[in-house]
Design a protein around this motif. Structure first.
Motif, PDB file in Angstrom:
ATOM      1  N   ARG A  59     -37.807 -56.230  82.124  1.00  8.85           N
ATOM      2  CA  ARG A  59     -36.961 -55.285  81.170  1.00  8.85           C
ATOM      3  C   ARG A  59     -36.354 -54.753  80.559  1.00  8.85           C
ATOM      4  O   ARG A  59     -35.313 -54.906  81.476  1.00  8.85           O
ATOM      5  N   THR A  61     -33.287 -52.394  79.564  1.00 10.92           N
ATOM      6  CA  THR A  61     -33.201 -51.250  81.171  1.00 10.92           C
ATOM      7  C   THR A  61     -32.842 -50.070  79.780  1.00 10.92           C
ATOM      8  O   THR A  61     -33.233 -49.740  78.497  1.00 10.92           O
ATOM      9  N   ASN A  62     -33.059 -48.737  80.819  1.00  9.41           N
ATOM     10  CA  ASN A  62     -33.407 -47.207  79.551  1.00  9.41           C
ATOM     11  C   ASN A  62     -32.095 -46.954  78.596  1.00  9.41           C
ATOM     12  O   ASN A  62     -32.496 -46.862  77.585  1.00  9.41           O
ATOM     13  N   GLU A  63     -30.428 -47.616  79.298  1.00  8.78           N
ATOM     14  CA  GLU A  63     -29.257 -47.562  78.535  1.00  8.78           C
ATOM     15  C   GLU A  63     -29.680 -48.413  77.446  1.00  8.78           C
ATOM     16  O   GLU A  63     -29.567 -47.767  75.996  1.00  8.78           O
ATOM     17  N   LEU A 186     -30.335 -59.562  83.525  1.00 10.36           N
ATOM     18  CA  LEU A 186     -29.442 -58.472  82.314  1.00 10.36           C
ATOM     19  C   LEU A 186     -28.351 -58.810  81.882  1.00 10.36           C
ATOM     20  O   LEU A 186     -27.639 -57.570  81.107  1.00 10.36           O
TER      21      LEU A 186
END
Length: 200
Positions: A59, A61-63, A186
């Protein structure tokens, strides 16, 4: 340098084409690259499974999704890779997902052994380490930055292991895969987005 980059782009594949080429070769019992061995084919098979899993689970990240969707300039992300490379299997699905989020990024993948001149421009401490993401201005093909072959934490893990044991063996490779598993992509996202933020 510009002609090398132009040739490499002409010789590159889309992510889907890259995945298909690796899969097709595996069905013939081969790996990508100039060297063929049972070990490399075995690693390629492991990586195929790994990439299938990561494509489903990674995924962004939204940011970072937001930032990728707001990019102003146009880029080519040119990645040097091979099907047998464990680090490439971990990073390519992330890079692909990030590129997919932005209409301003055109992702291309070049096989290392087919693009030797390009690889020599982006050596890591003198070695042909992959994957290597090269960020280019889409219009001028100017090199704006690069990332790889590993995020910082993964690099450090291998350096520390080598300092302690003198080699990078199967245990080191297992430790590295566990690091990637826990990191969930990440570090890779963060380090690439730091480069992109500086460019924008």
């Amino acid at each position: 340098m510009e002609s090398i980059i132009q040739n490499s782009i002409a010789n590159s594949l889309s992510y889907t084409e890259y995945r298909n080429k690796v899969s097709t070769l595996l069905k013939e019992g081969k790996s990508t690259g100039n060297e063929q061995s049972e070990a490399l084919t075995h690693y390629s098979e492991l990586n195929e499974t790994r990439m299938n899993r990561l494509e489903k689970t990674i995924r962004i990240t939204n940011e970072f999704t937001e930032k990728l969707q707001q990019l102003q300039k146009e880029y080519i992300w040119l990645v040097i890779s091979e099907g047998w490379c464990g680090d490439a299997a971990q990073l390519l699905p992330i890079i692909h997902k990030m590129a997919e989020l932005s209409p301003k990024i055109d992702l291309k993948i070049a096989f290392r052994d087919e693009n030797d001149d390009l690889m020599h421009l982006f050596l890591t401490n003198g070695s042909r380490s992959i994957p290597k993401l090269i960020i280019l201005d889409k219009n001028t093909l100017e090199v704006l930055g690069d990332f790889g072959p590993r995020p910082q934490g993964a690099k450090q893990l291998i350096l520390d292991y080598k300092a302690e044991h003198g080699v990078v063996d199967e245990t080191a490779k297992t430790n590295l895969q566990l690091w990637y598993l826990h990191d969930k992509g990440l570090s890779t996202q963060t380090e690439i987005m730091e480069i992109m933020a500086a460019l924008e």
